[in-house]
Structure formats: structure tokens, C-alpha cells
Design an enzyme around this catalytic site. Structure first.
Site, PDB file in Angstrom:
ATOM      1  N   GLU A  18       4.954   2.886 -13.559  1.00  0.00           N
ATOM      2  CA  GLU A  18       4.045   3.435 -12.550  1.00  0.00           C
ATOM      3  C   GLU A  18       4.748   4.553 -11.768  1.00  0.00           C
ATOM      4  O   GLU A  18       5.876   4.380 -11.309  1.00  0.00           O
ATOM      5  CB  GLU A  18       3.618   2.323 -11.588  1.00  0.00           C
ATOM      6  CG  GLU A  18       2.635   2.810 -10.536  1.00  0.00           C
ATOM      7  CD  GLU A  18       2.163   1.693  -9.632  1.00  0.00           C
ATOM      8  OE1 GLU A  18       1.362   0.859 -10.088  1.00  0.00           O
ATOM      9  OE2 GLU A  18       2.604   1.644  -8.472  1.00  0.00           O
ATOM     10  N   ALA A  52      -3.925   7.102  -0.056  1.00  0.00           N
ATOM     11  CA  ALA A  52      -5.012   6.985   0.911  1.00  0.00           C
ATOM     12  C   ALA A  52      -5.897   8.224   0.799  1.00  0.00           C
ATOM     13  O   ALA A  52      -5.431   9.320   0.573  1.00  0.00           O
ATOM     14  CB  ALA A  52      -4.434   6.886   2.312  1.00  0.00           C
ATOM     15  N   GLY A 109      -8.447  -0.476  -3.207  1.00  0.00           N
ATOM     16  CA  GLY A 109      -7.585   0.226  -2.260  1.00  0.00           C
ATOM     17  C   GLY A 109      -7.420  -0.565  -0.982  1.00  0.00           C
ATOM     18  O   GLY A 109      -8.161  -1.524  -0.734  1.00  0.00           O
ATOM     19  N   ALA A 128     -13.627  -3.883  -5.866  1.00  0.00           N
ATOM     20  CA  ALA A 128     -13.256  -3.177  -7.096  1.00  0.00           C
ATOM     21  C   ALA A 128     -14.214  -3.505  -8.247  1.00  0.00           C
ATOM     22  O   ALA A 128     -14.445  -2.664  -9.124  1.00  0.00           O
ATOM     23  CB  ALA A 128     -11.822  -3.535  -7.480  1.00  0.00           C
ATOM     24  N   TYR A 149      -3.358 -10.800  -8.794  1.00  0.00           N
ATOM     25  CA  TYR A 149      -2.373 -11.185  -7.781  1.00  0.00           C
ATOM     26  C   TYR A 149      -1.857 -12.607  -8.023  1.00  0.00           C
ATOM     27  O   TYR A 149      -2.484 -13.582  -7.584  1.00  0.00           O
ATOM     28  CB  TYR A 149      -3.016 -11.075  -6.379  1.00  0.00           C
ATOM     29  CG  TYR A 149      -3.510  -9.669  -6.113  1.00  0.00           C
ATOM     30  CD1 TYR A 149      -2.715  -8.747  -5.463  1.00  0.00           C
ATOM     31  CD2 TYR A 149      -4.763  -9.253  -6.585  1.00  0.00           C
ATOM     32  CE1 TYR A 149      -3.150  -7.445  -5.262  1.00  0.00           C
ATOM     33  CE2 TYR A 149      -5.205  -7.954  -6.392  1.00  0.00           C
ATOM     34  CZ  TYR A 149      -4.396  -7.051  -5.728  1.00  0.00           C
ATOM     35  OH  TYR A 149      -4.816  -5.758  -5.556  1.00  0.00           O
ATOM     36  N   HIS A 153      -4.241 -12.335  -3.480  1.00  0.00           N
ATOM     37  CA  HIS A 153      -4.402 -11.158  -2.632  1.00  0.00           C
ATOM     38  C   HIS A 153      -4.352 -11.615  -1.170  1.00  0.00           C
ATOM     39  O   HIS A 153      -4.914 -12.670  -0.828  1.00  0.00           O
ATOM     40  CB  HIS A 153      -5.742 -10.478  -2.957  1.00  0.00           C
ATOM     41  CG  HIS A 153      -5.963  -9.221  -2.188  1.00  0.00           C
ATOM     42  ND1 HIS A 153      -6.653  -9.188  -1.005  1.00  0.00           N
ATOM     43  CD2 HIS A 153      -5.545  -7.951  -2.423  1.00  0.00           C
ATOM     44  CE1 HIS A 153      -6.676  -7.934  -0.543  1.00  0.00           C
ATOM     45  NE2 HIS A 153      -6.005  -7.166  -1.394  1.00  0.00           N
ATOM     46  N   GLN A 180       0.240  -7.642  -9.446  1.00  0.00           N
ATOM     47  CA  GLN A 180       1.080  -7.274  -8.307  1.00  0.00           C
ATOM     48  C   GLN A 180       2.499  -7.747  -8.632  1.00  0.00           C
ATOM     49  O   GLN A 180       2.686  -8.645  -9.451  1.00  0.00           O
ATOM     50  CB  GLN A 180       0.533  -7.978  -7.056  1.00  0.00           C
ATOM     51  CG  GLN A 180       1.225  -7.655  -5.769  1.00  0.00           C
ATOM     52  CD  GLN A 180       1.181  -6.156  -5.470  1.00  0.00           C
ATOM     53  OE1 GLN A 180       1.966  -5.396  -6.052  1.00  0.00           O
ATOM     54  NE2 GLN A 180       0.297  -5.740  -4.593  1.00  0.00           N
ATOM     55  N   GLN A 216      14.630  -2.782   0.587  1.00  0.00           N
ATOM     56  CA  GLN A 216      13.461  -2.450  -0.239  1.00  0.00           C
ATOM     57  C   GLN A 216      12.474  -3.643  -0.267  1.00  0.00           C
ATOM     58  O   GLN A 216      11.262  -3.458  -0.143  1.00  0.00           O
ATOM     59  CB  GLN A 216      13.945  -2.126  -1.659  1.00  0.00           C
ATOM     60  CG  GLN A 216      12.853  -1.674  -2.587  1.00  0.00           C
ATOM     61  CD  GLN A 216      13.343  -1.624  -4.026  1.00  0.00           C
ATOM     62  OE1 GLN A 216      14.063  -2.507  -4.485  1.00  0.00           O
ATOM     63  NE2 GLN A 216      12.969  -0.578  -4.719  1.00  0.00           N
TER      64      GLN A 216
END
Ligand code: FAD
Length: 295
Positions: A18, A52, A109, A128, A149, A153, A180, A216
Site C-alpha cells: 500500500e 480526507a 472513510g 461502504a 477488521y 472496527h 486492518q 510508530q
């Protein structure tokens, strides 16, 4: 070939990466360097996130075109419902298809920074699943990815309910699921089992963040929920003052995760590399990815 065709016909689990569209000049340099170097990974497909504002026809499409220009043959732009009416989503996704992209990752989103609740745009979509259904009708041949997820989620009351909503996306026409990130493989394996029990049959590709620092992890946890196994946390904390050892600890963990996932039947590994090529070329991780591809 579309991602789902690859998932169905590949003789090895797919490797995918990604990318995200860089916002600043420095990030632009990291992206350019990373995108060029990562061609060496010979991934099976790459995806490009949508920031965004939603419009996939903006930076996401530009970066997708640049990646294709570098030789990445299967590029999957992401598309979100954030701030997008149906007419805008139609224009944006028509443009993606017109540019010859055959795959779209369809997402709701997140709410804009500082807001807790997602508000659909006027004449836009709330979930979605509605975007997936809209895309399936408008572009019947396009391959549609959707998000899953393993640790649920954040807005879902429980994993069971979240999986029922995931099933709605698949029923609406999603071809495959990318998860995820998770750091404990048990979360993925149990999730797959529960999805199968719920009647979800499409491929479920695990999304992995090869961790390079504790900082991170803390940053990622501000926008997604995931469990950090005690052993990993202990080893990262022990390396607090040694960034090289910290990175080695995180990337060895990712290598072990990948080996176990592939042995356990995962159809691919989707890498959240955050545009950094050097992560994938860390020797242990690169060797592990090469084994996955049978090279
Ligand atoms: P949905 O599937 O709509 O789910 C959102 C929430 O609504 C869930 O809690 C779900 O259980 C619930 N829900 C769904 N349907 C119903 C219903 N009928 N009734 C009640 N509740 C319902 N974000 C970006 O902004 N850009 C990106 O490029 C991006 N890429 C991503 C890629 C992957 C692989 C993943 C896993 C996430 C990505 N995200 C991205 C983050 C994603 O947009 C957020 O997690 C977002 O909050 C949810 O998106 P979704 O598509 O899963 O939404």
C-alpha cells in the site's frame, strides 16, 4: 489481470504493497525513492490510499498513474465516501475506469480529524456497502476490494455485528477483503474462521504493518485499534535506546508473522510500508517475502 483473478489463479500467495499520496516535499521524496526501489520487490499488486476529502480522481489517481508508469502493472486506487455525493463518486470512479484501472478498494472513510461521527455527504453514502453496490452496478467488471477488521472496527459494538456488516459488503459485490493491521496472528485466524462461519467465502488478505518503532505503534493506535502482544512490547521496550535493535525486533516479528500466516493458508500478504522501501529490504523480511513468492 484483476486482483481477484490473480488471487484465484496464482500458484503462490500474493504480495501487495500500500502506498499513500505524499503531502509535503519531503514526503514526496520518500515516496519517489520508495516507489522506485519497491519495484525490486516484484509485488503482485499495489494500492493507493485516498486521503480526507474523498476524491479518488485527485492525488490518488495521480499517484496510481505514476506507479503504473514505473512498471507496476496492477494498481488499485482506493475510493472513500468522505465528502462525496453520488454524482462526484460517479465522476471519480468513471475516471479511474477510463484510465484503465481495473481494481478499486471501496471504503467509507473516517470522519474528518476532530470529529467522532461519520456524516455522509449530501446525496452521498453512509456505509461502504452502498458504495460497493453502486460500483458493482456502474462498473460490473471492475474488481472491488473491501476492508475487514480482525479486532473489529472501532465503531462496531462487537465483532459479530461487524462481520455481519462485512458480509453486506460482500453480498453487494466485493470480490475480496483486505484486513486492518494486526500484530497477533491469532486475531486473523479467528477472524477468518468467524467470517467463514458467517458465510463469507471471498479471499481475506491479511494486512501487515512491519513495525519499526514503539513510537510508530503508538501513532497508528491513534486511528486504529489493535492488540500489541506482550512479548513484542517487552522486546521493543527493551530496545528503547537502540533504534537499530528496535527496528530489528519489529521486522523479525513481521517476518515470523508472515511465515505463520502463509503456512496457515493466507491468500496473500498486504504490506503497509508507509512508502518506505528499506523496510521491505530488511534481509530477514525480504528473504521471507521471497520464500512466499517461491523465489
Ligand atoms: P464500513 O464498512 O461502512 O463500516 C464502518 C462502520 O459502520 C463499522 O463499524 C461497521 O460495522 C458499521 N456498519 C456498516 N454497515 C452498517 C449498517 N448497515 N448499520 C450499522 N452499522 C454499519 N481510510 C481512508 O480514509 N482512506 C483509505 O484509503 C483507506 N484505506 C483503507 C484500507 C484498508 C485495507 C483498511 C482496513 C482501512 C482503510 N481505511 C482508509 C480506513 C477506513 O476508511 C476506516 O476504517 C473507516 O472508519 C471504515 O471504513 P469501511 O469501509 O470499513 O466502512
Amino acid at each position: 489481470m484483476t486482483v481477484i483473478q490473480k488471487l484465484k489463479t496464482a500458484k503462490h500467495p500474493l504480495i501487495s504493497v500500500e502506498f499513500f499520496p505524499p503531502k509535503t516535499g519531503a514526503a514526496q521524496d520518500i515516496f519517489t525513492k520508495g516507489a522506485v526501489e519497491l519495484t525490486g520487490l516484484k509485488s503482485d499488486f499495489v494500492s493507493v490510499t485516498c486521503g480526507a476529502g474523498g476524491s479518488a480522481a485527485g492525488p490518488t489517481l495521480e499517484i496510481s498513474k505514476r506507479l503504473r508508469g514505473l512498471g507496476y502493472d496492477s494498481v488499485m486506487p482506493h475510493c472513500t465516501c468522505v465528502g462525496m455525493s453520488r454524482a462526484e463518486l460517479a465522476r471519480s470512479t468513471d475516471e479511474i475506469a477510463a484510465q484503465g484501472f481495473q481494481n478499486i478498494m471501496a471504503l467509507r472513510g473516517d470522519p474528518p480529524r476532530g470529529e467522532k461521527l461519520f456524516k455522509p455527504a449530501a446525496d452521498g453514502f453512509r456505509y461502504a456497502a452502498e458504495l460497493v453496490s453502486f460500483l458493482r452496478e456502474r462498473h460490473p467488471k471492475i474488481c472491488i476490494g473491501t476492508a475487514g477488521y480482525p479486532e473489529k472496527h472501532p465503531e462496531a459494538p462487537d465483532l459479530k455485528t461487524d462481520i455481519l456488516h462485512l458480509k453486506e459488503k460482500v453480498n453487494a459485490g466485493a470480490d475480496f477483503i483486505t484486513t486492518q493491521l494486526f500484530l497477533d496472528n491469532r486475531a486473523y485466524f479467528e477472524f477468518v474462521e468467524k467470517c467463514r462461519a458467517a458465510g463469507i467465502t471471498v479471499p481475506i488478505v491479511p494486512g501487515l504493518l512491519p513495525v519499526i518503532s514503539l513510537e510508530q505503534i503508538n501513532r497508528m493506535r491513534t486511528f486504529c485499534d489493535f492488540h500489541v502482544p506482550a512479548e513484542l512490547l517487552k522486546n521493543l521496550e527493551a530496545a528503547q535506546n537502540d533504534p537499530v535493535q528496535m527496528e530489528r525486533t519489529g521486522l523479525s516479528w513481521a517476518s515470523e508473522q508472515i511465515s505463520e500466516l502463509v503456512e496457515g493458508g493466507a491468500p496473500g500478504i498486504h504490506l503497509y510500508l508507509l512508502n518506505r522501501a528499506q523496510t521491505a529490504f530488511y534481509p530477514e523480511l525480504f528473504a521471507c517475502l521471497s520464500r512466499v513468492r517461491g523465489r
